[in-house]
Scaffold this motif. Structure first.
Motif, mmCIF file in Angstrom:
data_model
loop_
_atom_site.group_PDB
_atom_site.id
_atom_site.type_symbol
_atom_site.label_atom_id
_atom_site.label_comp_id
_atom_site.label_asym_id
_atom_site.label_seq_id
_atom_site.Cartn_x
_atom_site.Cartn_y
_atom_site.Cartn_z
ATOM 1 N N UNK A 49 10.416 -16.885 28.241
ATOM 2 C CA UNK A 49 9.313 -17.008 27.308
ATOM 3 C C UNK A 49 7.995 -16.790 28.032
ATOM 4 N N UNK A 50 6.908 -16.812 27.283
ATOM 5 C CA UNK A 50 5.594 -16.551 27.875
ATOM 6 C C UNK A 50 5.241 -17.571 28.941
ATOM 7 N N UNK A 51 5.547 -18.848 28.688
ATOM 8 C CA UNK A 51 5.194 -19.876 29.663
ATOM 9 C C UNK A 51 6.042 -19.756 30.926
ATOM 10 N N UNK A 52 7.301 -19.352 30.771
ATOM 11 C CA UNK A 52 8.137 -19.114 31.943
ATOM 12 C C UNK A 52 7.618 -17.971 32.789
ATOM 13 N N UNK A 53 7.140 -16.918 32.127
ATOM 14 C CA UNK A 53 6.548 -15.789 32.846
ATOM 15 C C UNK A 53 5.308 -16.242 33.598
ATOM 16 N N UNK A 54 4.461 -17.033 32.933
ATOM 17 C CA UNK A 54 3.250 -17.529 33.592
ATOM 18 C C UNK A 54 3.590 -18.378 34.812
ATOM 19 N N UNK A 55 4.599 -19.224 34.666
ATOM 20 C CA UNK A 55 4.996 -20.080 35.785
ATOM 21 C C UNK A 55 5.473 -19.249 36.969
ATOM 22 N N UNK A 56 6.345 -18.289 36.728
ATOM 23 C CA UNK A 56 6.873 -17.471 37.826
ATOM 24 C C UNK A 56 5.782 -16.615 38.452
ATOM 25 N N UNK A 57 4.854 -16.143 37.644
ATOM 26 C CA UNK A 57 3.761 -15.340 38.195
ATOM 27 C C UNK A 57 2.868 -16.181 39.103
ATOM 28 N N UNK A 58 2.495 -17.388 38.643
ATOM 29 C CA UNK A 58 1.647 -18.245 39.490
ATOM 30 C C UNK A 58 2.411 -18.696 40.733
ATOM 31 N N UNK A 59 3.724 -18.893 40.605
ATOM 32 C CA UNK A 59 4.530 -19.243 41.773
ATOM 33 C C UNK A 59 4.522 -18.101 42.791
#
Length: 447
Positions: free
Chosen positions: A420-430
């Motif tokens: 989902x969008x929030x999972x993408x955001x999390x992996x990108x910031x990681x």
């Protein structure tokens, strides 16, 4: 007095029984919890059932809400017995949930404004948590009066942090999911207590005033929902206390510019179907997706400073991981919010033209805005932290751009199917955090 207020009042009185644990011992508390559970299972109708039943209890004919709450308190008490969790944290947590809920139900009699209800819950819950901690110290002869100058600010910090998390969870879950809330708050306060934050009364008062003021401003300006406001206040408070004001300025720069960018040509975004819901107000999922890695870096920094993470070569690596994650969040947010209003985006994997709002679609204007966002974070970090040299600032910019690119790549390949969008955001910031820390470590080894 309405039924919800009466029920909340009884639950608050039952939560006060947690004080029996420091007074009579943990197993006495467990016995009382067992009695409450057995009594709740035995009551299936009548006035007591009507008094204590949640709406969902009527169908089952059992006081499962009370049973679950009592079991959660017992489980938290057993954790306190078996681990290093202090009894003060346990008692404070139980009172926090019980009396915070009572305050919210009282406030609901006069208003239905969510922000007022959240404020009532947080204020009374925090006071109850502090009272529970002080009472536990007094009952166990811990000399709380002699150490009040140092102990009380830490208690206020734990109480406020727990109240904010509880209010957030009640907002995103259900108001009667108090067992989940109780366990979550207890574990958070246990973690924070282990970090042994050192702060004085004026410091915690200033931190609370600043974070609450800015959090409410974000809500009033409609850049954050209630859940987003609570999440932002909690993350800001943890950042100030465990990292410092420099860390907070870096984090708040993302919240401020990111929130304002969601308002950029909002009508045009609405026409294209790419505007954020709720008139651009960001919720807890969006805030956590972009800031979860940053707050983990703050916790890691605090743990390394307290020697809870032995073997860390340099605690400043957590600072760069923090800056890299925030640079990524800033880059990605500005890139999407500004770039989405321009026509003819192209898919990052094939460069083929796609419709506006397509996951993984980028524009050159958005890419420029994203780079500018990373430069802003790097510039603030360079100005505030002596550990961030010119090379360090360049690394932060590079990490932000890499993270932004990872976000677009994940959007084009996995978003909507696996993530989902929030999972993408999390992996990108990681990815931004890891790239930043690894590049700094590599330069340190080579240099």
């Amino acid at each position: 007095m309405t039924a919800p207020v009466r029920r909340a009042g009884v639950f608050a009185l039952l939560s006060t029984l947690a004080l029996v644990v420091p007074l009579g011992g943990p197993w006495v508390g467990a016995a009382i919890g067992a009695v409450v559970v057995l009594g709740a299972m035995a009551v299936t109708d009548g006035p007591i059932f009507e008094l204590l039943a949640y709406p969902s209890d009527y169908e089952a004919g059992r006081l499962y809400g009370l049973v679950a709450l009592a079991l959660a308190a017992v489980a938290l008490g057993l954790i306190a017995i078996a681990t290093s969790m202090s009894l003060a944290v346990f008692v404070g947590t139980v009172l926090l949930v019980g009396y915070g809920n009572l305050a919210e139900q009282f406030a609901r009699r006069w208003t239905d404004r969510d922000v007022v209800l959240a404020a009532a819950f947080c204020a009374v819950a925090a006071v109850a948590a502090v009272t529970g901690q002080v009472g536990t110290h007094w009952l166990t002869d811990s000399g709380v009066l002699e150490s009040a100058a140092t102990a009380l600010p830490r208690m206020v910090f734990l109480g406020a942090s727990g109240a904010l998390l509880a209010a957030l969870l009640r907002d995103v879950l259900f108001s009667h999911d108090d067992p989940v809330v109780m366990l979550s708050v207890g574990l958070l306060c246990w973690l924070l207590a282990e970090l042994e934050p050192t702060l004085a009364g004026p410091e915690i008062a200033a931190a609370l005033a600043i974070t609450i003021g800015l959090g409410y401003a974000s809500y009033a300006l409609e850049t954050a929902s209630i859940a987003g406001m609570l999440t932002g206040i909690l993350l800001g408070l943890l950042t100030i206390v465990l990292g410092g004001y420099g860390w907070f300025v870096v984090l708040i720069s993302f919240f401020a510019l990111g929130g304002l960018s969601s308002k950029f040509r909002y009508e045009r975004k609405a026409e294209l179907g790419v505007a954020e819901d709720n008139n651009g107000a960001r919720g807890s999922g969006n805030v956590l997706g972009n800031a979860a890695v940053a707050i983990v870096a703050v916790l890691g920094y605090a743990a390394s400073s307290e020697t809870l993470l032995p073997g860390v070569p340099d605690s400043s690596l957590f600072l760069f991981a923090f800056a890299g994650s925030v640079a990524t969040a800033m880059s990605d947010t500005l890139s999407s919010e500004i770039g989405s209003v321009f026509d003819r985006p192209r898919l990052i994997t094939t460069l083929e033209p796609v419709e506006p709002g397509t996951d993984g679609g980028v524009t050159w204007q958005g890419e420029v805005a994203g780079v500018a966002g990373a430069v802003v974070v790097a510039g603030i970090s360079y100005a505030l932290f002596s550990a961030v040299t010119t090379v360090g600032a360049a690394i932060i910019v590079a990490a932000g751009v890499v993270g932004m690119t990872v976000d677009s790549l994940l959007g084009a390949t996995l978003e909507g199917r696996v993530l989902g969008n929030q999972g993408v955001n999390f992996l990108a910031t990681l990815s931004g955090a890891l790239v930043c820390a690894l590049l700094v470590l590599s330069f340190a080894v080579l240099g």
